[in-house]
Enzyme design. Sequence first.
Site, PDB file in Angstrom:
ATOM      1  N   SER A   1       0.823  -1.211   0.000  1.00 58.35           N
ATOM      2  CA  SER A   1       0.000   0.000   0.000  1.00 58.35           C
ATOM      3  C   SER A   1       0.856   1.260   0.000  1.00 58.35           C
ATOM      4  O   SER A   1       0.619   2.194  -0.775  1.00 58.35           O
ATOM      5  CB  SER A   1      -0.937   0.004   1.215  1.00 58.35           C
ATOM      6  OG  SER A   1      -1.796  -1.100   1.174  1.00 58.35           O
ATOM      7  N   ASN A   2       1.870   1.307   0.882  1.00 57.89           N
ATOM      8  CA  ASN A   2       2.750   2.473   0.910  1.00 57.89           C
ATOM      9  C   ASN A   2       3.635   2.544  -0.324  1.00 57.89           C
ATOM     10  O   ASN A   2       4.203   3.598  -0.622  1.00 57.89           O
ATOM     11  CB  ASN A   2       3.600   2.474   2.184  1.00 57.89           C
ATOM     12  CG  ASN A   2       2.855   3.055   3.363  1.00 57.89           C
ATOM     13  OD1 ASN A   2       2.566   4.239   3.411  1.00 57.89           O
ATOM     14  ND2 ASN A   2       2.507   2.201   4.325  1.00 57.89           N
TER      15      ASN A   2
ATOM     16  N   LYS B   1      -0.727 -10.392   6.702  1.00 50.67           N
ATOM     17  CA  LYS B   1      -0.492  -9.051   7.238  1.00 50.67           C
ATOM     18  C   LYS B   1      -1.864  -8.444   7.480  1.00 50.67           C
ATOM     19  O   LYS B   1      -2.666  -8.299   6.554  1.00 50.67           O
ATOM     20  CB  LYS B   1       0.300  -8.172   6.265  1.00 50.67           C
ATOM     21  CG  LYS B   1       0.431  -6.726   6.759  1.00 50.67           C
ATOM     22  CD  LYS B   1       1.059  -5.799   5.726  1.00 50.67           C
ATOM     23  CE  LYS B   1       1.047  -4.351   6.215  1.00 50.67           C
ATOM     24  NZ  LYS B   1       1.594  -3.389   5.223  1.00 50.67           N
TER      25      LYS B   1
ATOM     26  N   SER C   1      -3.673  -5.082   8.911  1.00 53.85           N
ATOM     27  CA  SER C   1      -3.374  -3.685   9.222  1.00 53.85           C
ATOM     28  C   SER C   1      -4.483  -2.997   9.999  1.00 53.85           C
ATOM     29  O   SER C   1      -4.529  -1.765  10.067  1.00 53.85           O
ATOM     30  CB  SER C   1      -3.095  -2.914   7.929  1.00 53.85           C
ATOM     31  OG  SER C   1      -1.945  -3.414   7.286  1.00 53.85           O
TER      32      SER C   1
ATOM     33  N   GLY D   1       0.230  -4.747  10.602  1.00 56.08           N
ATOM     34  CA  GLY D   1       0.530  -3.695   9.647  1.00 56.08           C
ATOM     35  C   GLY D   1       0.331  -2.310  10.216  1.00 56.08           C
ATOM     36  O   GLY D   1       0.366  -1.328   9.474  1.00 56.08           O
TER      37      GLY D   1
END
Length: 284
Positions: A46-47, A161, A163, A186
């Site tokens: 995502s980042n 993961k 988040s 996350g």
Amino acid sequence: MRPLPDYLPALVTPFTQLGEIDVKAHTHNMRVLADRGIEGFLIGGSNGEGPYLEPGERGRLVSAGRRRKAHLMAGIAAETTRSALAQIAEASEAGADSLLVLTPTTMARGRDGAVYDFYRSVADNATIPVLLYSVPAVTAYSLPIELVARLSRHENVIGIKDSSGDVVRLQAIVDGTPSGFMVFSGASRALTAAIAVGCDGAITGSGNYAPELVLTTLAAAKRDPKEAHRHQRSLTRLSGDVESHGVPGVKAAARAAGLEPGYPRQPLTRLSRGVETSIAKLIT
């Protein structure tokens, strides 16, 4: 597969002002973070603006990272099984060690059978290990715990993961999955608490701008939760201030920390100079 470390930064993807990938900056960023103790990277999460990557770009990023002796996890962000398998083939051919597969949501949100079939097909066809990826802040959808439990029994699904930052949910995932199934938080704010409920580690954006603090907090959480509290307080405050601005905030902080994060890919844009200066003061 290269060993999967207990921490990986969700690495930013540097784009030029014209929106092209800057591979030179990408390799610089991995070199800087490796020198600061990082042993593995999530590329195209995502980042890393994974949903914005175009065909061929994911492979270029992974291939560039293959020059380092680090675990390379490739983010997969696709709305159809067909698209996911194409991205997986590209990442695998480029040398990825594992895959982090985002939940499909546009048409499949809330349709558990469709989501299960998506992940089952991905796991059946992938030649490298698969991790599930639930990030409700981005997708407005949390992978149901019951579905995680079912998928965890697939031999090629090795972890998740999550988040959400919900520690009760994380503990339920740990309790509902087999021994050896890896659970990563996350959310930087939940790192210490996640370890306390049995998670294996973390994959966060904060490693782009505060790798030493993240690694110190994680090590302390596994050794001495009381000691970890002080570090966690600093990490929670810093990550909250930075990540309230989304990916542009992470890139501004990464720039202050010595990385070359470039520009976000439109429609995302760089923050104003004033906001970037404020973020830089938090890092330096």
